[in-house]
Structure formats: C-alpha cells, structure tokens
Write a protein that holds these residues in place. Structure first.
Motif, PDB file in Angstrom:
ATOM      1  N   VAL A  89      67.879  29.068  45.549  1.00  0.00           N
ATOM      2  CA  VAL A  89      66.420  29.221  45.328  1.00  0.00           C
ATOM      3  C   VAL A  89      65.711  27.922  44.597  1.00  0.00           C
ATOM      4  O   VAL A  89      66.084  27.864  43.373  1.00  0.00           O
ATOM      5  CB  VAL A  89      65.764  30.476  44.849  1.00  0.00           C
ATOM      6  N   GLY A  90      64.799  27.086  45.281  1.00  0.00           N
ATOM      7  CA  GLY A  90      64.190  26.134  44.446  1.00  0.00           C
ATOM      8  C   GLY A  90      65.091  24.851  44.126  1.00  0.00           C
ATOM      9  O   GLY A  90      64.979  24.241  43.422  1.00  0.00           O
ATOM     10  N   ALA A  91      66.339  25.010  44.680  1.00  0.00           N
ATOM     11  CA  ALA A  91      67.176  23.591  44.653  1.00  0.00           C
ATOM     12  C   ALA A  91      66.876  22.247  44.313  1.00  0.00           C
ATOM     13  O   ALA A  91      67.403  21.507  43.733  1.00  0.00           O
ATOM     14  CB  ALA A  91      68.564  24.116  45.194  1.00  0.00           C
ATOM     15  N   GLY A  92      65.735  22.243  45.209  1.00  0.00           N
ATOM     16  CA  GLY A  92      65.092  20.851  45.601  1.00  0.00           C
ATOM     17  C   GLY A  92      64.176  20.665  44.655  1.00  0.00           C
ATOM     18  O   GLY A  92      63.599  19.305  44.436  1.00  0.00           O
ATOM     19  N   ALA A  93      63.840  21.527  43.818  1.00  0.00           N
ATOM     20  CA  ALA A  93      62.503  21.317  42.919  1.00  0.00           C
ATOM     21  C   ALA A  93      63.016  20.593  41.700  1.00  0.00           C
ATOM     22  O   ALA A  93      61.925  19.761  41.083  1.00  0.00           O
ATOM     23  CB  ALA A  93      61.742  22.831  42.464  1.00  0.00           C
ATOM     24  N   THR A  94      64.020  20.844  41.093  1.00  0.00           N
ATOM     25  CA  THR A  94      64.339  20.418  39.559  1.00  0.00           C
ATOM     26  C   THR A  94      65.876  20.135  39.658  1.00  0.00           C
ATOM     27  O   THR A  94      66.555  20.677  40.218  1.00  0.00           O
ATOM     28  CB  THR A  94      64.089  21.247  38.485  1.00  0.00           C
ATOM     29  N   SER A  95      66.169  19.007  38.826  1.00  0.00           N
ATOM     30  CA  SER A  95      67.471  18.844  38.536  1.00  0.00           C
ATOM     31  C   SER A  95      68.216  19.809  37.781  1.00  0.00           C
ATOM     32  O   SER A  95      69.522  20.009  37.901  1.00  0.00           O
ATOM     33  CB  SER A  95      67.515  17.604  37.679  1.00  0.00           C
ATOM     34  N   PHE A  96      67.460  20.639  37.195  1.00  0.00           N
ATOM     35  CA  PHE A  96      68.293  21.783  36.510  1.00  0.00           C
ATOM     36  C   PHE A  96      68.882  22.796  37.392  1.00  0.00           C
ATOM     37  O   PHE A  96      70.080  23.203  37.486  1.00  0.00           O
ATOM     38  CB  PHE A  96      67.372  22.481  35.822  1.00  0.00           C
ATOM     39  N   ARG A  97      67.975  23.119  38.476  1.00  0.00           N
ATOM     40  CA  ARG A  97      68.439  24.188  39.577  1.00  0.00           C
ATOM     41  C   ARG A  97      69.565  23.614  40.343  1.00  0.00           C
ATOM     42  O   ARG A  97      70.707  23.876  40.782  1.00  0.00           O
ATOM     43  CB  ARG A  97      67.270  24.251  40.486  1.00  0.00           C
ATOM     44  N   LYS A  98      69.507  22.239  40.698  1.00  0.00           N
ATOM     45  CA  LYS A  98      70.390  21.458  41.575  1.00  0.00           C
ATOM     46  C   LYS A  98      71.631  21.611  40.974  1.00  0.00           C
ATOM     47  O   LYS A  98      72.818  21.582  41.523  1.00  0.00           O
ATOM     48  CB  LYS A  98      70.071  20.117  41.950  1.00  0.00           C
ATOM     49  N   ASN A  99      71.701  20.973  39.508  1.00  0.00           N
ATOM     50  CA  ASN A  99      72.764  20.982  39.034  1.00  0.00           C
ATOM     51  C   ASN A  99      73.669  22.425  38.439  1.00  0.00           C
ATOM     52  O   ASN A  99      74.648  22.507  38.510  1.00  0.00           O
ATOM     53  CB  ASN A  99      72.551  20.375  37.468  1.00  0.00           C
ATOM     54  N   ALA A 100      72.659  23.354  38.370  1.00  0.00           N
ATOM     55  CA  ALA A 100      73.360  24.972  38.354  1.00  0.00           C
ATOM     56  C   ALA A 100      74.113  25.159  39.592  1.00  0.00           C
ATOM     57  O   ALA A 100      75.034  25.771  39.605  1.00  0.00           O
ATOM     58  CB  ALA A 100      72.244  25.731  38.170  1.00  0.00           C
ATOM     59  N   VAL A 101      73.513  24.699  40.770  1.00  0.00           N
ATOM     60  CA  VAL A 101      74.005  25.199  42.188  1.00  0.00           C
ATOM     61  C   VAL A 101      75.368  24.336  42.234  1.00  0.00           C
ATOM     62  O   VAL A 101      76.459  24.773  42.568  1.00  0.00           O
ATOM     63  CB  VAL A 101      73.139  24.782  43.328  1.00  0.00           C
ATOM     64  N   GLN A 102      75.379  23.121  41.866  1.00  0.00           N
ATOM     65  CA  GLN A 102      76.614  22.035  41.802  1.00  0.00           C
ATOM     66  C   GLN A 102      77.680  22.683  41.075  1.00  0.00           C
ATOM     67  O   GLN A 102      78.763  22.933  41.315  1.00  0.00           O
ATOM     68  CB  GLN A 102      76.382  20.825  41.677  1.00  0.00           C
ATOM     69  N   ARG A 103      77.402  23.308  39.898  1.00  0.00           N
ATOM     70  CA  ARG A 103      78.253  24.076  38.780  1.00  0.00           C
ATOM     71  C   ARG A 103      78.807  24.939  39.631  1.00  0.00           C
ATOM     72  O   ARG A 103      80.186  25.463  39.676  1.00  0.00           O
ATOM     73  CB  ARG A 103      77.796  24.349  37.506  1.00  0.00           C
ATOM     74  N   ILE A 104      77.988  25.802  40.260  1.00  0.00           N
ATOM     75  CA  ILE A 104      78.706  27.057  41.002  1.00  0.00           C
ATOM     76  C   ILE A 104      79.341  26.761  41.841  1.00  0.00           C
ATOM     77  O   ILE A 104      80.514  27.446  42.069  1.00  0.00           O
ATOM     78  CB  ILE A 104      77.710  28.068  41.391  1.00  0.00           C
ATOM     79  N   VAL A 105      79.154  26.052  42.853  1.00  0.00           N
ATOM     80  CA  VAL A 105      80.108  25.551  43.915  1.00  0.00           C
ATOM     81  C   VAL A 105      81.163  24.908  43.586  1.00  0.00           C
ATOM     82  O   VAL A 105      82.504  25.007  44.386  1.00  0.00           O
ATOM     83  CB  VAL A 105      79.221  24.931  45.126  1.00  0.00           C
ATOM     84  N   ASP A 106      81.237  24.125  42.411  1.00  0.00           N
ATOM     85  CA  ASP A 106      82.689  23.771  41.938  1.00  0.00           C
ATOM     86  C   ASP A 106      83.522  24.569  41.360  1.00  0.00           C
ATOM     87  O   ASP A 106      84.565  24.221  41.450  1.00  0.00           O
ATOM     88  CB  ASP A 106      81.923  22.519  40.898  1.00  0.00           C
TER      89      ASP A 106
END
Length: 246
Positions: A89-106
């Motif tokens: 949710v909102g991954a494109g809105a902030t770098s914090f969210r995008k980085n959180a998703v990247q950590r999870i998928v990694d």
C-alpha cells in the motif's frame, strides 16, 4: 478453485495489516468464508503464521518496527509452507514504503504481490504519478504487471479498471467491479484478504487470485445495484460476499 471447500475448512488467515481497515477486512473475510486473525506482536507472530492457512502482509499503516516483525512472520510462514501475500500500500508514495517492500521481498518468499498500478509500477521502477495510495491509471497495467513479476520473481496482481495477473510469462485479465469500490476505505485490503484465503485451499495461485478477483468484483457489482452511495454499499457488499455465486 473450490469455494465450497474453503467455506467448509474456514481457513485461518493471519493478517499484519492496515490498522485503518482491520474491522472491515475481518468482517469481509468472515462473510466470504475465512477466519481472520489480526496479530503483530513479535512474540507470537511466528507461532500464528506457521499454523495459518495464509499470511497477509499489508504496509498500509506500517511503522519501522513492524517491518522486522513482518519479515519474522513471513519467514515462519515460509518454513511451514504457508503462502504469503504482500500488499504494498502506497509503495510509490515514499522511499520508506518502497524500501520496506524491497526488504520484505528480499527476505521472504512472497507468493503474490497485489496492488494498484502506482504501487506495482514503483516496485518495477516504472514512472507513474502517485497521490498518497492512489495512482494515475493511465499506465499499461499489463506491462506493469509483467515487468514487476519478472523483477520480483513472483506472481503479481495489478488492480484497476482492468485487473491483471502476471507471473512474468502468462497474463490473465478481468474487467468486473464498480466505481463505488473506490469510494470506500479498504476495498483493496479486503481483496487481498480474500485472495489469501483462496490461496490456502488452491495451490495454483493464479487460479486463486483470479477467482478472488472475479468473485469480489461481481459481488460489488450486485451490491452497487441496491444502494444510493458508499454508506449503504458496505453492508450490501458484505451480504453479497456471503452468497454462493460469484
């Protein structure tokens, strides 16, 4: 996909999810036939994730400390063979969210990533205008889904006017629903919950995702015919989710 089996088994779906929509998500899943549990205490997430039918990781109201706990739960689910659905949710809105998703998928083997065009485009590094958790729908959803699936190496669902499911090779599309879904909070979050429930009984995750999409959106279409606006739409949607026909 066997809805009768799902309703007979009432699979437990472990949610680490958006706090804004927990009640709506829980009620919607109960109506559909699943059994929700909302748990994010670090001391118990491994135990719950390992015995659930599926795990939903939704970053709608994520905090820094939640990311570690989501990874902990996700890895426990992986060890137990429990499918994990990620809603960025909102991954494109902030770098914090995008980085959180990247950590999870990694660090977690995610079975399905489900989001709107802006969220999924952000994960595939495709430029698209985003406002909060909403996205410009002008992007090519099929291209976004395919590129994201290839990059993330998982099944990707892009929701919108036309929903797209892609594993990077094959694409499936569905075009049901109603604009009223965009007028209530948590419509996408509930869809993710239903998908996770379907994944718990259907091992072909493409089939599970497509069934959940079409059942949910057709239920929404029927509900929309009975109401005058978003306030009365929600209870009618819950009623329709409990019916046998999708």
């Amino acid at each position: 996909m066997n809805l009768e089996l799902l309703r007979e088994e009432r699979p437990l779906v472990h949610h680490m999810t958006n706090e804004v929509v927990m009640n709506f998500t829980a009620n919607g899943l109960l109506a559909f036939g699943g059994s929700p549990v909302m748990a994010k205490e670090p001391e118990e997430v491994e135990d719950i994730a390992s015995v659930a039918g599926a795990l939903v990781l939704n970053i709608g109201t994520v905090r820094k400390e939640d990311i570690e706990t989501m990874i902990k739960a996700g890895q426990a689910a992986n060890k137990a063979g429990v499918p994990v659905l990620l809603d960025p949710v909102g991954a494109g809105a902030t770098s914090f969210r995008k980085n959180a998703v990247q950590r999870i998928v990694d660090e977690v083997d995610v079975a399905v990533v489900k989001g709107n065009a802006g969220e999924i485009a952000a994960l595939a590094d495709i430029p698209l205008n985003v406002k909060g958790v909403d996205a410009d729908e002008s992007g090519d959803a099929e291209e976004i889904a395919s590129r994201a699936a290839g990059k993330l190496q998982t099944l990707v669902v892009v929701t919108g006017e036309t929903d797209v499911i892609s594993d990077g090779q094959e694409r499936l599309t569905s075009s049901h629903g109603t604009p009223l879904l965009g007028s209530i909070t948590g419509a996408g979050c509930l869809l993710g919950s239903l998908m996770a429930a379907c994944m718990s009984v259907e091992k072909d995750h493409k089939k599970a995702a497509l069934f959940a999409l079409e059942f949910y959106n057709r239920a929404a279409e029927r509900a929309a015919k009975k109401v005058g606006g978003p306030g009365t739409f929600i209870p009618h949607l819950l009623d329709e989710l409990g019916k046998a026909d999708g």
